[in-house]
Motif scaffolding. Structure first.
Motif, short mmCIF file in Angstrom:
data_model
loop_
_atom_site.label_atom_id
_atom_site.label_comp_id
_atom_site.label_asym_id
_atom_site.label_seq_id
_atom_site.Cartn_x
_atom_site.Cartn_y
_atom_site.Cartn_z
N HIS A 1 -0.98 9.39 -4.66
CA HIS A 1 -1.15 9.09 -6.08
C HIS A 1 -2.64 9.20 -6.46
O HIS A 1 -3.50 9.09 -5.59
CB HIS A 1 -0.69 7.67 -6.41
N HIS B 1 1.61 11.88 -8.00
CA HIS B 1 1.83 11.02 -9.16
C HIS B 1 0.50 10.52 -9.69
O HIS B 1 -0.36 10.12 -8.90
CB HIS B 1 2.73 9.85 -8.76
N TYR C 1 -0.34 0.16 -6.45
CA TYR C 1 -0.02 1.50 -5.92
C TYR C 1 -0.91 1.83 -4.73
O TYR C 1 -1.94 2.52 -4.88
CB TYR C 1 -0.16 2.57 -7.01
#
Ligand SMILES: Cc1ncc(COP(=O)(O)O)c(C=O)c1O
Length: 368
Positions: free
Chosen positions: A99, A124, A143
């Motif tokens: 990410h 992402h 995250y």
């Protein structure tokens, strides 16, 4: 006697002559020749410097190293555009499944690259308000897949100055790398690498080139990351042409002079406009953003600007204006535009090197 056909191909060569040009010439060549098969094979064994311009060329190498030196970073590489440099820098750190966390006010093109293209690669991207350090840290906690944080030293168009040291401090706690786009500030004003950034990127199309005649990008940073970025640039064919690299280096020679003159003009413009309008100017750099009052017809204002050019870019030696709503931020949804604060009355001005009073007089005429 050779044939006409052979002579027109085997033209005169400067071989054997020692030539020392004052400036590096343009190595406008797609490949390099070798004096023997052994020498060519030696290149693949690490002996020798140049083989094929997509993989390396003296002009693009010189540009990468020049910007690295100015940014006080160990290594740099040129790319075909600022976008190519951002993509190469991002892919130097992340791969499918990872990410990225980016500032919600990054340049519109960067926003789209991250939101659309990286997602297609299975990467992402989260966006956050980087004015809020708690929000940044919360994203890194939520995250753990985040491997890279992306922001800009001075943002577009509202010129928020990033707290680079603070951002890098948080990222390092979570083992996350930081990429800073230093296009608006240039290393004359801010040097993100010495404040802790791992990678620093430029749209050299702007101040580094400085004359509105090149599209180019440069990425500098830690050697291991630049080596990774270099692989992406070579394999995706995102290399810069030798001539564009040469033009960019020529531009960089006057970067300090231009930045000094343009910043002084920007300060004067900001002070002048502040008496009349809502103005964003952070006290550094050469971009001034302002908001026209609701009752002012934006189209009429733009058509009253005389010699001040209407150009959807910035950083040339000429003073120009742009309209973020329908150019740099065009692809953003109304909601996204509202979030970053771009309205139909927002105008972005790029100060040039003209006489200060001439610029103020022209702006006064347009406002009147
Ligand atoms: C801050 C910033 N980064 C990156 C880019 C993209 O650069 P390029 O157009 O050279 O690809 C731009 C272009 O406007 C920019 O303003």
């Amino acid at each position: 006697m050779k044939s006409f056909e052979t002579m027109s191909v085997q033209t005169a060569k400067a071989e054997g002559r020692v030539i020392q040009p004052k400036v590096m010439p343009v190595y406008q060549t797609s490949a390099f020749s070798f004096s023997s098969l052994e020498e060519m094979e030696g290149y693949y064994e690490g002996n020798g410097t140049y083989l094929y311009s997509r993989t390396a060329n003296p002009n693009t190498d010189a540009l990468g190293q020049t910007v690295a030196d100015l940014e006080k970073a160990p290594k740099g590489i040129a790319a075909s555009s600022g976008m190519a440099a951002i993509l190469a820098g991002t892919l130097a750190v992340v791969q499918t499944g990872d990410h990225v966390l980016a500032a919600e006010d990054v340049y519109g093109g960067t926003f789209l690259l991250l939101k659309e293209e990286l997602l297609r690669m299975g990467i992402h991207v989260h966006f956050a308000d980087f004015k809020d350090t708690k929000a940044i840290e919360q994203q890194l906690i939520d995250y753990p897949e985040v491997k890279l944080v992306i922001s800009e030293s001075i943002t577009n168009p509202f010129l928020r100055v990033e707290n680079i040291e603070g951002l890098c401090g948080i990222a390092k706690q979570y083992g996350v790398k930081v990429l800073i786009d230093n296009t608006f500030a240039t290393p004359y004003t801010i040097q993100p690498f010495i404040h802790g950034a791992d990678l620093v990127v430029h749209s050299a199309t702007k101040y580094l080139g400085g004359h509105g005649d090149v599209t180019a990008g440069v990425l500098v940073g830690h050697g291991d990351l630049i080596e990774q970025a270099e692989k992406r640039i070579v394999n995706f064919g995102m290399n810069l042409s030798p001539y564009e690299a040469w033009l960019t280096i020529r531009g960089i020679k006057t970067l300090a002079l231009r930045m000094k003159a343009q910043t002084e003009n920007a300060m004067a413009i900001a002070a002048f406009l502040e008496e009349k309008l809502r103005v964003w100017y952070p006290g550094k750099g050469a971009i001034v953003t302002f908001e026209l009052p609701e009752h002012v017809d934006v189209y009429r204002f733009f058509s009253s600007l005389g010699w001040i050019g209407i150009v959807p870019t910035l950083a040339g030696v000429e003073t120009t204006v742009s309209y973020p709503y329908s150019t740099s931020h065009r692809e953003l949804t109304d909601e996204e535009k509202q979030k970053v604060g771009v309205t139909k009355q927002t105008v972005r001005l790029s100060a040039g090197i003209e006489g200060t009073q001439d610029i103020l007089d022209q702006l006064a005429a347009a406002i009147n």
